[in-house]
Scaffold this active site. Structure first.
Site, short mmCIF file in Angstrom:
data_model
loop_
_atom_site.label_atom_id
_atom_site.label_comp_id
_atom_site.label_asym_id
_atom_site.label_seq_id
_atom_site.Cartn_x
_atom_site.Cartn_y
_atom_site.Cartn_z
N LYS A 93 35.39 -28.11 10.00
CA LYS A 93 36.73 -28.17 10.63
C LYS A 93 37.08 -30.04 10.83
CE LYS A 93 37.25 -24.47 14.04
NZ LYS A 93 35.56 -23.90 13.62
O1 6AU Z 1 32.51 -14.16 16.74
P1 6AU Z 1 31.94 -15.42 17.49
O2 6AU Z 1 32.85 -15.83 18.85
O3 6AU Z 1 30.46 -15.50 17.90
O4 6AU Z 1 31.98 -16.71 16.52
C1 6AU Z 1 33.40 -16.88 15.97
C2 6AU Z 1 33.13 -18.23 15.12
C3 6AU Z 1 32.63 -19.45 15.43
C4 6AU Z 1 33.70 -20.48 15.49
O5 6AU Z 1 33.74 -21.73 15.30
C5 6AU Z 1 34.64 -19.84 14.64
O6 6AU Z 1 34.53 -18.56 14.40
N1 6AU Z 1 36.24 -20.11 15.23
C6 6AU Z 1 37.00 -20.56 14.24
C7 6AU Z 1 36.89 -21.00 12.84
C8 6AU Z 1 36.33 -20.14 12.03
O7 6AU Z 1 37.24 -22.06 12.28
C9 6AU Z 1 38.27 -20.70 14.54
C10 6AU Z 1 38.94 -20.23 15.99
O8 6AU Z 1 39.89 -20.32 16.15
N2 6AU Z 1 37.94 -19.76 16.49
C11 6AU Z 1 36.63 -19.51 16.26
O9 6AU Z 1 35.85 -18.66 16.83
O10 6AU Z 1 31.81 -20.07 14.29
#
Ligand code: 6AU
Length: 260
Positions: A93
């Site tokens: 990011k």
């Molecule tokens: O399924 P989780 O909640 O354990 O993990 C979600 C993953 C984490 C966050 O850093 C990422 O997705 N993420 C991102 C990304 C991919 O950029 C954006 C967002 O809006 N929400 C989010 O959770 O590694």
């Protein structure tokens, strides 16, 4: 339109080489699952990659949370990715002036550009991020996912910002792999990939601000191409079983979507 085309067809129109590669992996492995391998131990990260490997198209890391990170972690990670045919994706990011991002992308302890084909970036500070990632040293085939919407409650991102992010993405077709977002928005370009995090079967939220949708609803109602699943898999008793379960639900939902 994008939502009704097959990944095999979309591979042909993708302008970013990593997007084309991902579409091919998705079509041949029959998976749209990206594992968020958010663990703080290097061995645990390698084990996750190995166990989920057959079921994923990409492994998304936050490499800066690994307590015992060492450059020696990267070679086995790349070997596992090659053997199971998935892409390494560092969720960095990036959000800074171009010059700083140039250094963060290629220098320091992590040397992200030397191993991660994919990275995430914010569009907030303008196009500099894309200009420097395009020119930096590193892997020849590289791509960027721009964050246009967030999964968490209380995000400051609004519709105008999302739309401007999409416009920026369209201006760098050879570099941008896709968009991180929660809805189909205005993403009609079939060459770009919609990456959607906040996916879990069992629960609706965590104890901070993360919000979850089911795999079926993100694919069918929200336009998700690649779904990011973290704790839904990493906290499961058996990583491989959980990854395979998400893969199958997501793939069935995709088949249902393109039939409509
Ligand atoms: O399924 P989780 O909640 O354990 O993990 C979600 C993953 C984490 C966050 O850093 C990422 O997705 N993420 C991102 C990304 C991919 O950029 C954006 C967002 O809006 N929400 C989010 O959770 O590694």
């Amino acid at each position: 339109d994008r939502l009704h085309l097959s990944f095999a067809e979309r591979a042909k129109v993708a302008k970013n080489p990593v997007a084309a590669q991902l579409f091919q992996i998705m079509a041949t492995k029959e998976t749209t699952l990206c594992l968020a391998a958010d663990v703080t131990d290097a061995t645990a990260l390698l084990n996750l990659a190995e166990q989920a490997g057959p079921h994923i198209c990409a492994l998304k890391t936050h490499i800066d949370i690994v307590d015992d990170f060492h450059r020696n972690l990267i070679t086995p990670l790349q070997e596992i990715a090659k053997r199971h045919n998935f892409v390494l994706f560092e969720d960095r990011k990036f959000c800074d002036i171009g010059k700083t991002i140039e250094l963060q992308y290629s220098k320091g302890m992590y040397k992200i550009s030397s191993w991660a084909q994919l990275v995430t970036a914010h569009a907030l500070l303008g196009k500099g991020v894309l200009d420097v990632i395009k020119k930096a040293e590193g892997l020849e085939k590289r791509g960027v996912f721009l964050l246009a919407e967030a999964s968490c409650s209380g995000t400051l991102i609004d519709a105008k910002y999302s739309k401007s992010t999409l416009k920026m993405a369209e201006e760098y077709p050879d570099l941008v792999t896709g968009i991180v977002c929660q809805s189909p928005m205005f993403l009609n370009n079939p060459g770009l990939i919609q990456l959607t995090p906040g996916v879990q079967i069992d629960i609706k939220a965590d104890d901070v601000d993360q919000q979850y949708n089911s795999p079926e609803s993100v694919v069918i109602e929200k336009g998700c191409d690649i779904a990011v699943v973290g704790r839904g898999i990493t906290k499961a008793a058996d990583t491989a079983v959980a990854a395979e379960k998400y893969k199958k639900i997501l793939w069935d939902a995709y088949l249902q979507r393109i039939k409509k």
